[in-house]
Motif scaffolding. Structure first.
Motif, PDB file in Angstrom:
ATOM      1  N   PHE A 208       0.820  -1.225  -0.009  1.00 51.76           N
ATOM      2  CA  PHE A 208       0.021   0.126  -0.024  1.00 51.76           C
ATOM      3  C   PHE A 208       0.996   1.403  -0.156  1.00 51.76           C
ATOM      4  CE2 PHE A 208      -2.422   3.242   2.066  1.00 51.76           C
ATOM      5  CZ  PHE A 208      -3.470   3.475   1.319  1.00 51.76           C
ATOM      6  N   TYR A 209       1.964   1.274   0.812  1.00 49.34           N
ATOM      7  CA  TYR A 209       2.927   2.331   0.932  1.00 49.34           C
ATOM      8  C   TYR A 209       3.544   2.612  -0.653  1.00 49.34           C
ATOM      9  CZ  TYR A 209       7.765   4.367   1.760  1.00 49.34           C
ATOM     10  OH  TYR A 209       8.542   5.313   1.909  1.00 49.34           O
ATOM     11  N   GLN A 210       3.845   1.535  -1.157  1.00 48.73           N
ATOM     12  CA  GLN A 210       4.641   1.635  -2.584  1.00 48.73           C
ATOM     13  C   GLN A 210       3.698   2.020  -3.758  1.00 48.73           C
ATOM     14  OE1 GLN A 210       6.219  -2.070  -2.706  1.00 48.73           O
ATOM     15  NE2 GLN A 210       8.283  -1.445  -2.071  1.00 48.73           N
ATOM     16  N   LYS A 211       2.470   1.760  -3.683  1.00 51.22           N
ATOM     17  CA  LYS A 211       1.258   1.969  -4.480  1.00 51.22           C
ATOM     18  C   LYS A 211       0.885   3.475  -4.280  1.00 51.22           C
ATOM     19  CE  LYS A 211      -2.740   0.130  -3.921  1.00 51.22           C
ATOM     20  NZ  LYS A 211      -3.896  -0.740  -3.807  1.00 51.22           N
ATOM     21  N   GLY A 212       0.900   4.076  -3.123  1.00 55.31           N
ATOM     22  CA  GLY A 212       0.212   5.165  -2.517  1.00 55.31           C
ATOM     23  C   GLY A 212       1.284   6.328  -2.855  1.00 55.31           C
ATOM     24  N   LEU A 213       2.554   5.924  -3.219  1.00 58.06           N
ATOM     25  CA  LEU A 213       3.587   6.976  -3.462  1.00 58.06           C
ATOM     26  C   LEU A 213       3.898   7.899  -2.269  1.00 58.06           C
ATOM     27  CD1 LEU A 213       2.422   7.919  -7.030  1.00 58.06           C
ATOM     28  CD2 LEU A 213       4.462   6.377  -6.352  1.00 58.06           C
ATOM     29  N   PHE A 214       3.732   7.142  -1.007  1.00 64.27           N
ATOM     30  CA  PHE A 214       4.141   7.927   0.205  1.00 64.27           C
ATOM     31  C   PHE A 214       5.675   8.155   0.354  1.00 64.27           C
ATOM     32  CE2 PHE A 214      -0.043   5.674   1.216  1.00 64.27           C
ATOM     33  CZ  PHE A 214      -0.682   6.904   1.715  1.00 64.27           C
ATOM     34  N   GLU A 215       6.256   9.099   0.854  1.00 65.26           N
ATOM     35  CA  GLU A 215       7.647   9.323   1.194  1.00 65.26           C
ATOM     36  C   GLU A 215       8.013   8.594   2.381  1.00 65.26           C
ATOM     37  OE1 GLU A 215       8.506  13.520   0.602  1.00 65.26           O
ATOM     38  OE2 GLU A 215       6.592  13.842   0.963  1.00 65.26           O
ATOM     39  N   LEU A 216       7.220   8.296   3.440  1.00 58.44           N
ATOM     40  CA  LEU A 216       7.775   7.991   4.818  1.00 58.44           C
ATOM     41  C   LEU A 216       6.569   6.967   5.107  1.00 58.44           C
ATOM     42  CD1 LEU A 216       8.663  11.293   6.450  1.00 58.44           C
ATOM     43  CD2 LEU A 216      10.352   9.499   5.442  1.00 58.44           C
ATOM     44  N   LEU A 217       7.226   5.649   5.535  1.00 57.60           N
ATOM     45  CA  LEU A 217       6.376   4.914   6.453  1.00 57.60           C
ATOM     46  C   LEU A 217       6.574   4.689   7.811  1.00 57.60           C
ATOM     47  CD1 LEU A 217       4.324   2.422   6.814  1.00 57.60           C
ATOM     48  CD2 LEU A 217       5.974   1.095   5.758  1.00 57.60           C
ATOM     49  N   PHE A 218       5.805   5.002   8.938  1.00 60.22           N
ATOM     50  CA  PHE A 218       5.811   4.785  10.309  1.00 60.22           C
ATOM     51  C   PHE A 218       5.176   3.604  10.547  1.00 60.22           C
ATOM     52  CE2 PHE A 218       7.197   9.363   9.706  1.00 60.22           C
ATOM     53  CZ  PHE A 218       8.139   9.512  10.895  1.00 60.22           C
ATOM     54  N   LEU A 219       6.095   2.387  10.836  1.00 61.70           N
ATOM     55  CA  LEU A 219       5.452   0.927  11.227  1.00 61.70           C
ATOM     56  C   LEU A 219       5.667   0.834  12.600  1.00 61.70           C
ATOM     57  CD1 LEU A 219       3.851  -1.566  10.011  1.00 61.70           C
ATOM     58  CD2 LEU A 219       6.030  -2.410   9.985  1.00 61.70           C
ATOM     59  N   ASP A 220       4.314   0.622  13.451  1.00 58.23           N
ATOM     60  CA  ASP A 220       4.277   0.043  14.778  1.00 58.23           C
ATOM     61  C   ASP A 220       4.476  -1.476  14.791  1.00 58.23           C
ATOM     62  OD1 ASP A 220       4.067   0.613  17.382  1.00 58.23           O
ATOM     63  OD2 ASP A 220       2.157   0.494  17.583  1.00 58.23           O
ATOM     64  N   THR A 221       5.308  -1.787  15.692  1.00 51.89           N
ATOM     65  CA  THR A 221       5.540  -3.158  15.802  1.00 51.89           C
ATOM     66  C   THR A 221       5.026  -3.666  17.361  1.00 51.89           C
ATOM     67  OG1 THR A 221       7.789  -3.163  16.322  1.00 51.89           O
ATOM     68  CG2 THR A 221       7.291  -3.608  13.933  1.00 51.89           C
ATOM     69  N   ALA A 222       4.829  -4.946  17.337  1.00 55.43           N
ATOM     70  CA  ALA A 222       4.242  -5.554  18.945  1.00 55.43           C
ATOM     71  C   ALA A 222       5.471  -5.416  19.742  1.00 55.43           C
ATOM     72  CB  ALA A 222       3.744  -6.564  18.468  1.00 55.43           C
TER      73      ALA A 222
END
Length: 175
Positions: free
Chosen positions: A77-91
């Protein structure tokens, strides 16, 4: 980081800072915020609420509830949406365990993140160094956020972390 260390809140704060600094320079950042923390009740909901407070941020809720599959879905989704940054919260867990580390290894291999940030609770004290060493050995990380510095803690965790691991503490969280 471990459960309760402030990972979700720190992600919200870092995304907000990133967005605010860009706006001050007359720029916009396309930020995606997402979570693969399916163990703590309402963790995903918490991040969704926080993302609504970050100007220009988009929240994505994965359909999968398997953390590794969800991470891959989020990345697509990040790559398809052409976002610059991804902040991913892990468990997190109450303590470092093999299942958590294996999950992080698989997410790390699938996403190949540019930066990995370890969130440490300053109230953990010297034990935070042992936690950091375990995370570093398992998946590595580039920098740390030290949270809850507004408590009655001292700087022992910060000094030990910086001295032993030679990695920067990029943010200190309070409140």
């Amino acid at each position: 980081g471990l459960q309760g260390s402030g990972k979700t809140t720190s992600i919200g704060k870092m995304a907000y800072l990133t967005s605010s600094e860009a706006k001050a320079k007359g720029k916009d950042r396309r930020i995606l915020m997402a979570s693969v923390d399916f163990y703590r009740p309402a963790a995903v909901d918490q991040l969704e609420i926080l993302s609504g407070q970050v100007p220009g941020a988009t929240f994505y809720r994965a359909h999968s509830t398997d953390p590794v599959a969800a991470a891959k879905e989020i990345m697509a989704f990040y790559q398809k949406g052409l976002f610059e940054l991804l902040f991913l919260d892990t468990a997190g867990r109450l303590h470092v365990d093999e299942q958590m580390l294996e999950e992080l290894k698989q997410i790390n291999a699938a996403l190949k993140p540019k930066y990995k940030v370890l969130v440490l609770d300053a109230m953990t004290g010297q034990e935070s160094l042992a936690v950091a060493e375990q995370f570093n050995k398992a998946v590595g990380f580039d920098m740390a956020v030290l949270t809850k510095m507004d408590s009655n803690t001292r700087a022992g965790a910060a000094f030990a972390f910086r001295y032993a691991l030679k990695k920067p503490i990029v943010f200190v969280g309070s409140g």
